[in-house]
Design an enzyme around this catalytic site. Structure first.
Site, mmCIF file in Angstrom:
data_model
loop_
_atom_site.group_PDB
_atom_site.id
_atom_site.type_symbol
_atom_site.label_atom_id
_atom_site.label_comp_id
_atom_site.label_asym_id
_atom_site.label_seq_id
_atom_site.Cartn_x
_atom_site.Cartn_y
_atom_site.Cartn_z
ATOM 1 N N ASP A 177 32.706 37.842 1.142
ATOM 2 C CA ASP A 177 33.125 38.551 1.607
ATOM 3 C C ASP A 177 34.279 37.780 1.969
ATOM 4 O O ASP A 177 35.462 37.894 2.072
ATOM 5 C CB ASP A 177 32.665 39.456 2.836
ATOM 6 C CG ASP A 177 31.829 38.441 3.431
ATOM 7 O OD1 ASP A 177 31.743 37.108 3.293
ATOM 8 O OD2 ASP A 177 31.113 39.231 4.825
ATOM 9 N N ASP A 212 27.700 35.526 2.859
ATOM 10 C CA ASP A 212 28.475 35.605 3.505
ATOM 11 C C ASP A 212 29.186 34.406 3.885
ATOM 12 O O ASP A 212 28.571 33.455 4.493
ATOM 13 C CB ASP A 212 27.852 36.151 4.804
ATOM 14 C CG ASP A 212 28.893 36.782 5.899
ATOM 15 O OD1 ASP A 212 29.885 36.315 5.997
ATOM 16 O OD2 ASP A 212 28.454 38.580 5.938
ATOM 17 N N GLU A 247 22.421 39.959 1.133
ATOM 18 C CA GLU A 247 23.561 39.354 1.810
ATOM 19 C C GLU A 247 22.074 37.761 2.035
ATOM 20 O O GLU A 247 21.515 38.033 3.065
ATOM 21 C CB GLU A 247 23.977 39.889 2.628
ATOM 22 C CG GLU A 247 24.351 39.086 3.892
ATOM 23 C CD GLU A 247 25.356 39.573 4.971
ATOM 24 O OE1 GLU A 247 26.133 38.831 5.647
ATOM 25 O OE2 GLU A 247 24.367 40.002 5.604
ATOM 26 N N ASP A 257 24.008 43.971 11.539
ATOM 27 C CA ASP A 257 25.696 43.533 11.403
ATOM 28 C C ASP A 257 26.171 44.214 10.525
ATOM 29 O O ASP A 257 26.476 44.619 9.769
ATOM 30 C CB ASP A 257 24.747 41.506 11.154
ATOM 31 C CG ASP A 257 26.341 40.237 11.497
ATOM 32 O OD1 ASP A 257 26.915 40.989 11.961
ATOM 33 O OD2 ASP A 257 26.021 39.385 10.431
ATOM 34 N N SER A 280 33.805 40.549 8.287
ATOM 35 C CA SER A 280 32.354 40.477 7.651
ATOM 36 C C SER A 280 32.481 42.295 7.452
ATOM 37 O O SER A 280 32.639 42.809 6.258
ATOM 38 C CB SER A 280 31.378 39.725 7.629
ATOM 39 O OG SER A 280 31.205 38.568 7.267
ATOM 40 N N ASP A 284 27.202 32.082 6.111
ATOM 41 C CA ASP A 284 28.743 32.044 6.924
ATOM 42 C C ASP A 284 28.066 31.590 9.134
ATOM 43 O O ASP A 284 29.038 30.470 9.230
ATOM 44 C CB ASP A 284 29.206 32.962 7.255
ATOM 45 C CG ASP A 284 30.174 34.216 7.970
ATOM 46 O OD1 ASP A 284 31.421 33.602 7.589
ATOM 47 O OD2 ASP A 284 29.753 34.219 9.683
#
Lengths: 509, 178
Positions: free
Chosen positions: A375, A51, A328, A159, A108, A333
């Site tokens: 992403d 991410d 993920e 999330d 995202s 991120d």
């Protein structure tokens, strides 16, 4: 003289000819297209997502951990390309339609919907298109087709990235454990409030606990779930690690002992803990959380388990049909939002170690498509030359009008280099603006730096800086191996990932 | 009934064999051919047995809290390990303060601060709430600066309770970060 010819024979002939014609056509299609049809088809798909991991994140981690002449595991995959990530505005049409209104920078949720459902949507949307219509996800399609499914994240499993495969929500903030109008409804989209029984305004935790989309769910977010969710999971046959009702997080010991076809394990009430913190505090409760590589390894073990002889999946098929697993690395991120280069780099390393595990399985299996991508990019992460200093908001920006040299004379959108109050938020850290250290690049030693060079020193070889504290619209890298991976050479759009995975798993035509 | 034309019978047999061969060929060349491709897969649109939400979220601790005059107390919520309350103040007309998110440094997508207002005897008179939703057009919910983990809130005492509230309880039932 007419010869008798029975009605049955005539019927048989007609049917046979028709069948021949039909099958010849099908076979003709199959034979002529068989190479294409089978091309890109795989038994398993492992989709790994860093991410916020832009191209420079990858380069910086390579420099940090393996040196300029090294490679991360993801960089060794044979197919490599780039993915465009733009979103669309609310109520927009799809690309090519008259009412198409793109938004260059995705979040995202929109990005997850793009690869999970193959449609562009607005930022904050999950499993719905830009007009609010629920669209099936790849994990739902895979599950219905008899594949085993897994969803692993270092974030809360409610999330955006994990939820993009397991839920449909007008607003990503509708995570639970409770419903609220503000976080779940979107009157700008629907005009009036949807009934709270509608999945699109049902808290994501409630959806995940009841829809059975993923067989193996590992990550964080225990605080989003409640006792009723645990009962719903248990009723579907999940082994729930820890206790939701008592809000007792699962541990890596629980995970190591887990067996069965359906496992639900949440290891933190919120997001999982960054690797650096666990390493620095080995006796903390958070140090008992599994790492992303450990969760990846266990998820693959559970999903690839052949089962006992005669064991069937929920569709009554042999349980070794294959699996679809999403992994993920979420904290890349989250630490990039914080402009925390040290923890960002450690999270990229952990993510890359998960790639190694996935790739090792794929090589043993021989029929697994591995895709590694992101992403969106986060924070305009960049590698700057040693000794340089940058912060566009804090120091005088370079002039872009040079009246003495027309070759350097650009067309500025601002009349001067003064801060544009309408578009600039100004110096982010306010009272800290006078402290030069707040703007200094983060520096890290690399494997080829001389002994004694330390992180944070001016002598360190890797100098990193950020442009912002939020997402950017840059294309992101993609790496792939296995059947069909060549489709990811060059530049593709994130919605094409849905098609590629769907064909690999034979769940879309 | 019988076929009386050997040539036709032979043709039927040949055609049948071709068809059979084609079937086998199809199965071999398309091993996934038997896999059902969902023509239409509609997402599950509701969940039987899941109680539909009614109204805005409450916190059970509100009923038990008994703040004394001028006191501001915190009641338990699902995210108490993710924030701290700062700079709390109550002047009889409104309660103000800030929620500092300690778990993430990214935009706050959704936040609710629920306030309960109490009389001299500690009886709960009523509640009101601060609601932040990222993207809201309400200026009071919009960021004035760059993304920050600190969200300032103000919750007015409802007009019908004016002059009666002397104590406050606060809790956070909704918190989501980007």
């Amino acid at each position: 003289m007419r010869r008798p010819f029975s009605a049955l024979a005539a019927t048989t002939l007609v049917v046979a000819l028709a069948a021949t014609a039909t099958l010849t056509g099908l076979v003709g299609t199959s034979l002529s297209a068989s190479a294409d049809d089978d091309k890109g088809r795989a038994k398993n798909v492992i989709y790994l997502l860093g991410d916020g991991m832009g191209r420079t994140h990858v380069t910086a981690a390579r420099e940090r951990f393996y040196g300029s002449d090294g490679k991360l595991a993801m960089e060794t995959l044979e197919a490599q390309g780039h993915v465009s990530t733009y979103a669309v505005e609310k109520l927009s049409g799809q690309p090519g339609q008259a009412d198409f209104r793109p938004n260059p920078v995705t979040d995202s949720a929109s990005a997850a919907t793009a690869w999970a459902s193959g449609v562009k949507t607005y930022n904050a949307a999950l499993g719905v298109d830009a007009k609010g219509v629920a669209v099936p996800t790849m994990m739902e399609l895979a599950k219905k087709a008899g594949y085993r499914t897994g969803n692993v994240s270092t974030a809360e499993v409610t999330d955006a990235t994990p939820a993009g495969q397991m839920s449909h929500a007008l607003a990503r903030g509708c995570q639970g454990p409770v419903y609220s109008d503000a976080s779940c409804q979107d009157l700008a989209l629907t005009g009036s409030a949807l009934p709270t029984t509608d999945v699109r305004v049902t808290p994501i935790a409630d959806q995940i606990a009841r829809n059975g989309t993923a067989d193996v769910i590992l990550g964080g977010g225990l605080g989003r779930f409640d006792a009723a969710d645990e009962a719903a999971l248990t009723a579907q046959g999940y082994s729930v690690l820890g206790s939701i009702a008592n809000q007792r997080t699962a541990t890596k010991t629980d995970l190591a002992a887990a067996t069965g076809q359906k496992v639900f394990g949440l290891f933190n009430r919120g997001n999982l803990t960054v690797e650096k913190s666990k390493r620095d505090n080995p006796s903390s409760a958070q140090a008992q959380e599994p790492s992303l590589p450990e969760m990846t390894s266990k998820a693959i073990e559970l999903l690839s388990h052949k089962g006992e002889k005669g064991e069937k999946n929920e569709k009554g098929e042999k349980s070794d049909k294959g699996f679809y697993l999403q992994i993920e690395g979420a904290l890349i991120d989250k630490r990039s939002h914080a402009n925390d280069a040290a923890q960002t780099l450690d999270e990229i390393k952990a993510f890359d170690d998960a790639v190694t595990i996935a790739q090792d399985f794929a090589q043993r299996d021989g029929n697994t498509l591995v895709i590694v991508t992101a992403d969106h990019e986060c924070a305009g992460f960049n590698i700057i030359e040693k000794g340089t200093f940058t912060n566009a908001e804090a120091s005088t920006p370079p002039a872009n009008v040079d009246s003495g040299n027309t070759a350097n004379n650009s067309a500025p959108t601002r009349p001067s280099n003064a801060r544009d109050a309408a578009r600039s938020t100004g110096i982010v850290n306010g009272s800290g603006a006078a402290d030069a250290k707040n703007f200094g690049p983060a520096t890290f030693r690399t494997p080829t730096d001389p002994a004694g060079v330390t992180d944070g020193s001016p002598e360190a070889g890797l100098w990193l800086s950020y442009l912002s504290s939020n997402h950017t619209g840059a294309d992101v890298p993609v790496y792939a191996s296995g059947p069909g991976s060549d489709q990811l050479e060059g530049t593709t759009d994130n919605t094409a990932l849905f098609t590629i995975v769907g064909h690999a798993l034979r769940v879309i035509r | 009934m019988k076929l009386r034309t050997p040539q036709l019978a032979a043709l039927v047999i040949v055609v049948g064999l071709v068809a059979g061969l084609a079937t086998v060929t199809l199965a071999v060349t398309n091993p996934a051919g038997t896999d059902a491709v969902p023509a239409v897969v509609t997402p599950q649109m509701s969940f039987a047995g899941l109680a539909a939400a009614t109204g805005e979220p409450e916190l059970v601790g509100m009923a038990q809290a008994q703040p004394s005059r001028g006191e501001i107390v915190q009641v338990a919520g699902p995210f108490d390990d993710r924030f701290s309350l700062e700079d709390l103040a109550f002047d009889g007309a409104s309660v103000t303060g800030a929620v500092r998110v300690t778990s993430d440094v990214s935009e706050v997508i959704d936040l609710q601060v629920l306030a309960g207002f109490y009389d001299e005897q500690g009886n709960l008179l009523g509640t009101d709430r601060f609601v932040h939703h990222l993207g809201s057009t309400d200026p009071s919910h919009a960021h004035e600066t760059a993304p920050d983990e600190r969200m300032i809130f103000r919750i007015e005492v409802p007009a019908v309770l004016a002059g009666q509230a002397v104590g406050v309880a606060l809790g956070v039932p909704v918190l989501v970060n980007e």
